[in-house]
Motif scaffolding. Structure first.
Motif, short mmCIF file in Angstrom:
data_model
loop_
_atom_site.label_atom_id
_atom_site.label_comp_id
_atom_site.label_asym_id
_atom_site.label_seq_id
_atom_site.Cartn_x
_atom_site.Cartn_y
_atom_site.Cartn_z
N PRO A 119 0.84 -1.21 0.00
CA PRO A 119 0.00 0.00 0.00
C PRO A 119 0.86 1.25 0.00
O PRO A 119 1.98 1.25 0.53
CB PRO A 119 -0.81 -0.13 1.30
N LYS A 120 0.36 2.33 -0.58
CA LYS A 120 1.12 3.56 -0.70
C LYS A 120 1.53 4.13 0.65
O LYS A 120 2.53 4.83 0.75
CB LYS A 120 0.33 4.60 -1.51
N GLU A 121 0.75 3.86 1.68
CA GLU A 121 1.07 4.43 2.99
C GLU A 121 2.22 3.69 3.70
O GLU A 121 2.67 4.09 4.78
CB GLU A 121 -0.16 4.44 3.89
N THR A 122 2.71 2.60 3.11
CA THR A 122 3.83 1.87 3.73
C THR A 122 5.07 2.76 3.80
O THR A 122 5.39 3.46 2.86
CB THR A 122 4.14 0.60 2.90
N SER A 123 5.75 2.69 4.91
CA SER A 123 6.92 3.54 5.15
C SER A 123 8.19 2.91 4.57
O SER A 123 8.55 1.78 4.92
CB SER A 123 7.10 3.76 6.66
N VAL A 124 8.86 3.64 3.69
CA VAL A 124 10.14 3.17 3.15
C VAL A 124 11.16 3.05 4.28
O VAL A 124 11.96 2.09 4.33
CB VAL A 124 10.66 4.15 2.08
#
Length: 251
Positions: free
Chosen positions: A214-219
């Motif tokens: 998901p886009k909200e996952t933290s790199v």
């Protein structure tokens, strides 16, 4: 990883600080400060080509294969560049020939040998190199015989990368060192992938993992997990970098 196994501490300090290894290598080779866009910047390219070509016993031919002449270096510069790199990296060159001696002694004496924490043993017609993870690299039917230069080399049975045929392959210290470093690096990547078991890893490329999420996952969170040190190399200093995009590409 090569610097860590060899104990080339000045290189480890460069990585720890997050500095440019090509500048640092050139500075060590030429005994002058080198900055990427500053003082003696023209020497960085020589440091870079040396770093990429010479880590596993490469010499003038390796520099040429890496495109040294196309990058503006002259033929006369190549041999001195090899010598300067090796003088600046004495622990790495010592690792090459310590590996060479350990392998040959193991084969000759049919006994266990060890160097730099890496153990070798011969059993049932196989030479085994035990990696820090406990995994073994295996070389079939090893023996020592004269090479085309009149000196001794280790040979073993394997698949020729060009002909794809099963035949005797020649090896020596720097090549065994390359086998070791590539294998340990693979084990570190595998350790990181296991720690990311709850993520969807759709591929991996050399030292990268490709994760669909998901886009909200933290790199930063993924990098923190990948930077965890495996228990079998507790003193290794690891750090991971990452980026996000809509399709796979190089950063």
């Amino acid at each position: 990883m090569l610097s860590f196994i060899a104990g080339e501490d000045w290189r480890l300090d460069v990585f720890k600080r997050g500095d440019d290894i090509y500048c640092a290598s050139a500075s060590q080779m030429f005994s002058v400060p080198v900055e990427k866009h500053g003082v003696n910047a023209h020497l960085r390219q020589k440091g870079k080509i040396a770093e990429l070509a010479l880590g596993y016993g490469g010499s003038v031919g390796a520099l040429k294969a890496m495109g040294a002449l196309d990058l503006g270096l002259t033929e006369d510069e190549l041999k001195p560049l090899v010598e300067m790199w090796r003088e600046a990296s004495p622990h790495i060159t010592d690792l090459w020939w310590s590996m060479d001696a350990a392998v040959k002694n193991c084969i000759r004496m049919r006994c266990s040998t060890e160097t730099h924490g890496i153990k070798f043993r011969c059993k049932n017609g196989m030479l085994f190199m035990m990696l820090p993870s406990g995994r073994n690299l295996a070389y079939a039917k090893p023996k020592i015989e004269p090479n085309r230069y009149g000196t001794e080399s280790v040979t073993y049975l394997g698949v020729n990368g060009t002909s794809r045929k099963w035949e005797r392959l020649e090896s020596y210290g720097p090549k065994f060192t390359e086998n070791l470093i590539q294998a340990v690096s693979r084990d570190i990547l595998a350790f990181a992938m296991r720690n990311l078991f709850d993520r969807y890893i759709c591929g991996h490329v050399h030292d990268e993992v490709i994760i669909e999420c998901p886009k909200e996952t933290s790199v930063e969170e993924i990098c923190k997990i990948m930077g965890q040190t495996p228990p079998w190399l507790p003193s290794l200093n690891l750090r991971a970098d990452g980026y996000e995009c809509d399709f796979y590409r190089k950063d």
